[in-house]
Design an enzyme around this catalytic site. Structure first.
Site, short mmCIF file in Angstrom:
data_model
loop_
_atom_site.label_atom_id
_atom_site.label_comp_id
_atom_site.label_asym_id
_atom_site.label_seq_id
_atom_site.Cartn_x
_atom_site.Cartn_y
_atom_site.Cartn_z
N CYS A 169 43.26 63.75 4.16
CA CYS A 169 43.39 62.47 4.87
C CYS A 169 44.80 61.90 4.75
CB CYS A 169 42.36 61.47 4.36
SG CYS A 169 40.69 61.89 4.89
N GLU A 189 44.55 59.57 -6.68
CA GLU A 189 44.86 60.07 -5.34
C GLU A 189 46.19 59.51 -4.82
OE1 GLU A 189 40.57 60.92 -3.48
OE2 GLU A 189 41.12 58.82 -3.31
N CYS A 207 35.56 61.84 3.75
CA CYS A 207 36.48 61.27 4.74
C CYS A 207 37.21 62.35 5.54
CB CYS A 207 37.50 60.36 4.07
SG CYS A 207 38.08 60.90 2.47
#
Lengths: 653, 653
Positions: free
Chosen positions: A329, A311, A410
């Site tokens: 996010c 990520e 998230c």
């Protein structure tokens, strides 16, 4: 930098100093248009959706299980699941504090109070609060700083507490947060554990708590965490220490690197510390990192993070559209960072990136109904995928459709808290006047630096239209400056500004100022050129060589298979950039070719000598493009942002 | 298919039926050239390197710790570490059985015997053998089929046992393997655990053991494992069940998918089962999957698997060079699959892919000295990285240099066992005569289907040169057919074949046959056009649009920064494909431009309106390319296989 006087406003971010002074959610209201619709859906659908899913998957129950002494048997979800509760509570607070966008403030307050009570019962006498560690049958507290996320969870708890205090007056949640923060200072302060969290977040939260309370020790602890990072207090994991930015001190780094959300949260916290401590070198270091990341490691959408495996930001110019991770996010975190840099410096480039990211990443994640989300935001989807089950959580969204919830969930709550605080990003004030940064139908009522009241009414159908009309509702009887951001995307086209007296002038990208004695009823009009335009990439972005994209105002467009004839996929499309794209409502039409299915048949090996002639029997046609943020709302589809040009069809490589 | 008569030869793969009959390591010797050098390094350096590292990192010690009852405290490495011991033992056996390429056969046998003794003491009375499960203080046996790799480890143990039996006569290792296989049949056979291993490998191993021993139950168990897969006996993990091919039955799949090594090992095992059971539908299913993977999911190098995150095949045409994973072990597995398909069908396309993969993936992994390895084989390296420490293992090779060992160290021993058995891939026989598939200086002595002896001597400096001279050393006094593979890469150029009587003819890609009564001293000459050529990709390989590559014979070439002036990086290079590439020894020279450093300076945002003019002041120059397999042997460098064309410099997209 100037000092900000403390005012009782609902401020998501409240630096005590900085070039610009933010406005509270009680000072700016978004009254219509793109973001008002998004905020309405957020308030009426997403907040409840998150609350219900957290109950259903047992993450709310984790807090109850701690209180009832059975957490070792019953804990659900990943180690950071607690944080979703806190991000939801933060979102609820900002939503309630902004007068509600459709949800009732009192219902929100009641929901938040009920959840807060559940959280409260799980807090230990010494302030410790985490459902994954430290209870009988669990790993000890702080035994896994690399992956445990305990301080990360406190960060979100503290942000929720600050939000509640600012929006509704200090209540139970703020008290829980302060107890947790005191525990953190006692445990990780001088003489305590010499560690940092594998996932930054606590830094920015502690600074905000210091701003709320005026207590220096929270700021000191935040500064300590920022300075400690990069000194290898964390283990060298498989992804390397750059994953959690522990490879080198924050002030030595030249570019954002590693896990994108971690990198951006840390940078936001470092800006907060730099602003509050007057540490210009630290601020300059973060600006430098932002510049390098924007110049070399950011997708056209504003999306950051190209690596799926960790990520993470990749190497410079590694931005493959079909492996774009561009985590939702990371988009939220990028907006957080840009906003802090804008407040500190006043430079419009930070608002430019925030705008791009809001429209093309943050707005892309939620579905039209606010009940499903993209975890990652690819720029090229090659297969239609399956319709995800609506009654189960998804491992991670790699489908072509949004999913209602994730094992690592998230993004829903992060989108929710961002939309809830969005009005705060619209405008600021400084010693000279008022600055408009983001354009929407809005009402602004605040006071200038000298205390005089000022009120504005903004009318715009932006980004569909390019006209922004700012009407003066209230103004002191003395000159002040109204500043309007002229977005970077207007470069090469013509933006113009009309003053109340009818004077019209061309304005280049940057900031357009109107300084005068304004009268109620005066209007300043900004005309932005939102005609669609072809965009190309730096040749070093290898993955999009030979392609072009369309941008219209701040919106990136894409081809989606549901708009193509005969159920064809987007990889049959080639466009002709010698013909200008044309408006078609909110869609855009371009000239090009769509290959017949037969042409897509396989050769046994996809490489061939260059001298072998290529043939094309594709039909010339018009191709409809839609805003990228709107894709995948009409069932499974294929999609691409970067479109090969017809010139690539020939034998030329 | 024809039946293969059982012969006492050192056969890595010994199907009882099939279109072609393989030759043993005692029937083919590689005597010089590219592969002889690689095999010499493998025998004299790599085997000992692997043995020493396994001792050093404690993986050999794991077996001792089991025997001494202290494994719960002392176990080192990942759950599949045992398998490296077995792959090394397999490599040692093939190397010893092929007469040695520089290592002494007796030293190898002594080393192998010592390691075998260590392994033997760790086997349980019921045949169970694994250092990670089932001992006091460990997880129970078979409690984690998704990730535990117990059956995978047996697979490599069995392959090692078969290798030892075939190369040196059945000894202790073969007995250990048979006890383990019997345990597997008893535990996972009908009425036993209804499961499969998360990592296929046991399937192909059990078939080979059945071939060695003639025992049907090993074949039955392999067939059961193949048929069981795809029925969701494994849990739905984060990567999805396609990761370990448990998403759908093998015979229903249309393309290779999921974790590349798993997919390819499973396919190899399915071919083995199909051949031995006469299951033509299963064989056809694997051929179909191979065809789709080769047509749409394979890099120019033959590399398979584009995803870093789950080491998996991606969607069709997702082949970004700068995120190429192209795992070394997937290259090994691809060669295993292609070889089995070649034996089953006789079709040269399978030898074509094996050749490409051997020269550009398998040969790329080890360093010149055979003591460092690429785990992944990217096609574009943008940053020079750091010199990895030679005295520590690497998490995974994402550096620009090879590493001596890895936390997951599957590639060194996999390369070792492949090089050790390489001579077996050179030639086969069938009812008509002898087939040559891979070209190298070699001596072949075998018997035709009718039992008559035949001996050949191949002389070639392939792939540097394109001449393959086959001299008849011994031949029966009756006509037979010598078949030579004409590689697919000769398409569009001219290959020619000269018969012993001087007759010369052009031969198209495929198979060139010479049928006659051969006399000792007769020579057949194949002339392959190894002049370098530009290659382009299918336009659907988006990531390489607007670029070209150079191939010379089977070798893919690349630009490496150490060959550029002034320490420039490869991303300054653009090539002119209107000028043919030229030979320069083993290097290739192409025309092009190298941009000045100044041109590479950053714009603040890497996207711009298409109508903005672009300028170039790059200097026209000659650019040196080197074989891809040889890169990164001269210190840290940047590298790329796909080179942008000078046409891309202009304002045209």
């Amino acid at each position: 930098m100037r000092e900000n006087t403390t005012r009782p406003t609902v401020l998501p971010v409240a630096p005590t100093r900085g070039r610009l002074r933010p406005l509270g959610l009680d000072e700016v209201r978004i009254t219509g248009g793109f973001w008002a619709r998004r905020r309405h859906t957020n308030a009426t659908a997403t907040l409840g959706h998150c609350r219900d899913w957290m109950e259903r998957v047992g993450w709310t129950g984790n807090f109850r299980a701690v209180a009832e002494g059975r957490i070792d048997r019953d804990r659900r979800g990943r180690e950071f699941a607690d944080s979703e509760m806190y991000k939801l509570l933060e979102a609820m607070a900002w939503e309630a504090g902004s007068g509600g966008s459709g949800g009732s403030g009192s219902t929100l307050d009641a929901d938040a109070a009920a959840l807060t009570e559940i959280v409260a019962r799980a807090q230990q006498p010494d302030g410790y609060l985490n459902t994954a560690f430290g209870h009988p049958g669990q790993q000890p507290r702080y035994s896994d700083l690399e992956w445990g996320h305990e301080l990360y969870c406190y960060g979100h708890l503290i942000q929720a507490g600050v939000a509640q205090a600012r929006a509704r007056g200090e209540g139970e949640l703020a008290k829980i947060a302060r107890r947790a923060a005191d525990h953190v200072c006692a445990t990780f302060g001088p003489g305590g554990i010499e560690g940092v969290c594998g996932h930054p977040e606590i830094e920015t939260a502690l600074v905000e708590l210091a701003r709320l309370t005026g207590e220096q020790r929270y700021l000191d602890q935040a500064a300590l965490f920022v300075d400690r990072r990069g000194h290898h207090t964390l283990a060298d994991i498989e992804f390397g220490r750059a994953y959690f930015q522990d490879d080198m001190p924050v002030r030595d780094a030249t570019v954002l690197r590693g896990h994108a959300v971690r990198a951006l949260y840390l940078a936001a916290g470092a800006v907060d510390v730099a602003v509050e401590t007057g540490d210009d070198a630290l601020l300059a270091a973060v600006v430098r990192q932002w510049e390098a990341a924007v110049a070399r490691r950011t997708h056209l959408t504003g999306g950051m993070g190209s690596h799926h495996r960790d990520e993470a930001f990749g190497d410079d110019f590694v931005l493959p559209p079909d492996r774009a991770y561009s985590e939702t996010c990371a988009g939220v975190a990028s907006v957080m960072l840009s906003w802090r840099l804008l407040l500190a410096t006043g430079e419009p480039r930070f608002a430019d990136l925030a705008e791009r990211t809001l429209f093309n990443v943050v707005a892309t994640s939620p579905s039209d109904d606010g009940r499903a989300f993209f975890y990652a935001n690819t720029l090229h989807r090659r297969t239609r995928g399956a319709v995800p089950a609506t009654d189960t959580d998804s491992p991670r969204a790699e489908s072509s459709l949004r999913a209602p919830w994730f094992a690592v969930s998230c993004c829903p709550t992060n989108v929710a808290r961002t939309l809830a605080q969005l009005p705060a990003y619209v405008a600021t004030v400084d010693d000279h006047g008022v600055q408009l940064h983001q354009y929407a139908d809005a009402e602004i009522a605040t006071s200038l630096a000298d205390g005089h009241g000022v009120a504005l009414r903004v009318r715009s159908d932006y980004p569909s239209g390019g006209t922004v009309a700012v009407r003066i509702v209230r103004s002191p009887d003395r000159p002040w400056t109204l500043s309007l951001r002229v977005p970077e995307w207007t470069a090469g086209a013509t933006a113009s500004l009309t003053e109340p007296d009818g004077t019209r002038r061309v304005v280049p990208p940057g900031t357009a100022d109107v300084t005068r004695v304004f009268r109620p009823g005066d209007e300043v009009r900004l005309e932005l050129p939102v005609t669609p335009r072809w965009v190309r990439a730096d040749p070093r972005v290898d993955a999009v060589r030979g392609t072009v994209a369309v941008q219209r105002g701040p919106l990136v467009y894409c081809a989606e298979s549901v708009d193509l004839p005969d159920g064809r996929d987007v990889d049959t499309v080639q466009v002709d950039p010698s013909v200008e794209p044309e408006d078609a409502g909110d869609k855009v039409v371009v000239a090009g070719e769509v290959a017949a299915h037969a042409e897509q048949s396989d050769e046994p090996w996809p490489y061939e000598p260059l001298d072998r002639p290529a043939v094309s029997t594709a039909d010339r046609t018009q191709i409809v493009l839609v805003p990228y943020h709107s894709w995948a709302n009409r069932g499974p589809s294929t999609m691409r942002v970067w479109l090969p040009t017809t010139r690539q069809r020939t034998t030329e490589p």
